[in-house]
Design an enzyme around this catalytic site. Structure first.
Site, PDB file in Angstrom:
ATOM      1  N   LYS A   7       0.818  -1.215   0.000  1.00  0.00           N
ATOM      2  CA  LYS A   7       0.000   0.000   0.000  1.00  0.00           C
ATOM      3  C   LYS A   7       0.853   1.267   0.000  1.00  0.00           C
ATOM      4  CE  LYS A   7      -0.858   0.191   5.030  1.00  0.00           C
ATOM      5  NZ  LYS A   7      -0.316   1.523   5.277  1.00  0.00           N
ATOM      6  N   ASP A   8       2.167   1.132   0.263  1.00  0.00           N
ATOM      7  CA  ASP A   8       3.061   2.290   0.248  1.00  0.00           C
ATOM      8  C   ASP A   8       3.810   2.447  -1.072  1.00  0.00           C
ATOM      9  OD1 ASP A   8       2.454   2.903   2.900  1.00  0.00           O
ATOM     10  OD2 ASP A   8       4.062   1.635   3.683  1.00  0.00           O
ATOM     11  N   ARG A  44      -8.218   8.083   2.967  1.00  0.00           N
ATOM     12  CA  ARG A  44      -9.180   7.034   2.585  1.00  0.00           C
ATOM     13  C   ARG A  44     -10.044   6.646   3.781  1.00  0.00           C
ATOM     14  NH1 ARG A  44      -9.163   1.889   3.820  1.00  0.00           N
ATOM     15  NH2 ARG A  44      -7.046   2.063   4.661  1.00  0.00           N
ATOM     16  N   ARG A  45      -9.409   6.425   4.925  1.00  0.00           N
ATOM     17  CA  ARG A  45     -10.179   6.072   6.120  1.00  0.00           C
ATOM     18  C   ARG A  45     -11.021   7.244   6.595  1.00  0.00           C
ATOM     19  NH1 ARG A  45      -4.858   3.127   8.518  1.00  0.00           N
ATOM     20  NH2 ARG A  45      -5.241   1.026   7.685  1.00  0.00           N
ATOM     21  N   ARG A  84       0.065   9.831  13.482  1.00  0.00           N
ATOM     22  CA  ARG A  84       1.278   9.409  12.787  1.00  0.00           C
ATOM     23  C   ARG A  84       2.132   8.548  13.705  1.00  0.00           C
ATOM     24  NH1 ARG A  84       3.648  12.165   8.922  1.00  0.00           N
ATOM     25  NH2 ARG A  84       4.797  10.207   8.762  1.00  0.00           N
ATOM     26  N   ARG A 131       1.468   4.429  17.699  1.00  0.00           N
ATOM     27  CA  ARG A 131       0.033   4.732  17.606  1.00  0.00           C
ATOM     28  C   ARG A 131      -0.744   4.067  18.737  1.00  0.00           C
ATOM     29  NH1 ARG A 131      -1.266   4.945  11.075  1.00  0.00           N
ATOM     30  NH2 ARG A 131       0.686   5.921  10.488  1.00  0.00           N
ATOM     31  N   CYS A 136      -0.319   6.871  -2.614  1.00  0.00           N
ATOM     32  CA  CYS A 136      -0.706   6.065  -1.453  1.00  0.00           C
ATOM     33  C   CYS A 136      -1.379   6.918  -0.386  1.00  0.00           C
ATOM     34  CB  CYS A 136       0.515   5.342  -0.868  1.00  0.00           C
ATOM     35  SG  CYS A 136       1.796   6.452  -0.258  1.00  0.00           S
TER      36      CYS A 136
END
Length: 309
Positions: free
Chosen positions: A82-83, A130-131, A148, A154, A241
């Site tokens: 995804k990156d 996206r989220r 971040r 996190r 991304c």
């Protein structure tokens, strides 16, 4: 055959897990081979006080690793798919995509079981547009706060009370042994995953025949087919991304079913689409789904996002 394979990797716990996974897989396939990790720091690791979408999300976590390979300091680089941007520098290519882990998003909270259980104005941490757009679409009353840092950081911020809940990738939590932190898995109908989420890719020099032959057995054909469709859609949309794009392909025998979306970060507009067809036409299906989204206004949304960023 080469005696040593050097893996370029970021230093985060998840990146190191992925590199160690590839290392162990190579050693199991090729007894006697030596594998070394070359640990690097990327721009995405350095910039922790600004949303990624504002600092050029494309390639922030891979550029330094690619330079290491092009300059001969490493032979392969291991990435979260995804990156990985859709285009590669001259001389490099995506040699392998390994078997996919759970691609869904995870709801993580110390007090609440699901997004539906969160009270009005609850603070939800995520750095993903996206989220953000999907959460705001379903729960516009929630307060979305940028989040971040690596997975461990996190989780620590959640535990220190900065957020009521955070959204992370199931794959990363499972790989790091944090399965028990997942309070609920977000159904793709609620939160469509990121392009390539849950898959690990191996990038290398395209003209290095020895390395390409060594890593080739790690390729997982079903994951390759699914991620090929997702990345083809993303490429057609010219997405990076860190844009509000979701794409998720599934296989049922020889049939590929794919869903895609483009949304405004504030959740006010969401364009969704789906397509099904032959698995051996994965790239064409991804492009066709992107064209459908563009025909219904996705291009205008993405232009506004890029202009804002």
């Amino acid at each position: 055959m080469t005696d040593v394979v050097r893996i370029a990797t970021r230093k985060s716990p998840l990146a190191l897990w992925q590199a160690e996974f590839v290392k162990d897989s190579l050693l199991a396939l090729h007894p006697g081979l030596k594998v070394k990790l070359v640990k690097m720091v990327t721009q995405g690791d350095k910039i922790l006080d600004t949303p990624l979408a504002k600092v050029g999300g494309k390639g922030l976590f891979v550029k330094e690793l690619e330079i290491g390979m092009l300059q001969g300091g490493a032979d392969i680089a291991v990435h979260s798919m995804k990156d990985v941007p859709v285009d590669f520098p001259d001389g490099l290519h995506l040699g392998v995509i390994c078997e996919r882990e759970d691609p869904r998003d995870a709801f993580v909270s110390n007090e609440y079981e699901s997004i539906e259980d969160l009270p009005e104005a609850a603070r939800v941490g995520t750095s993903s547009l996206r989220r953000m757009c999907q959460i705001r679409h379903w729960r516009p009353d929630l307060t979305i706060v940028d989040l971040r840092g690596n997975v461990n950081t996190r989780l620590r911020k959640l535990d220190e009370g900065e957020y009521d809940a955070i959204i992370l990738a199931c794959a990363g939590l499972k790989r790091l042994g944090f399965d028990d932190r997942i309070r609920s898995h977000l159904d793709p109908g609620f939160s469509l995953p990121a392009i390539g989420q849950g898959a690990v890719g191996i990038e290398c020099r395209s003209d290095d025949d020895i390395i390409n032959r060594l890593i080739e057995p790690l390729n997982h054909s079903a994951t390759l087919t699914r991620v090929t469709a997702e990345r083809a859609m993303n490429h057609r949309l010219q997405g990076g991304c860190q844009v509000p794009i979701g794409g998720y392909a599934e296989l049922d025998g020889e049939t590929l079913f794919m869903r895609g979306l483009v949304g405004r970060p504030d959740g006010s507009e969401m364009i969704r689409g789906e397509i099904a067809g032959r698995a051996d036409e994965a790239e064409m299906l991804g492009i066709a789904l992107a064209d459908d989204l563009l025909a219904r206004g996705a291009g205008a949304i993405l232009k506004d996002v890029y202009d804002y960023a």
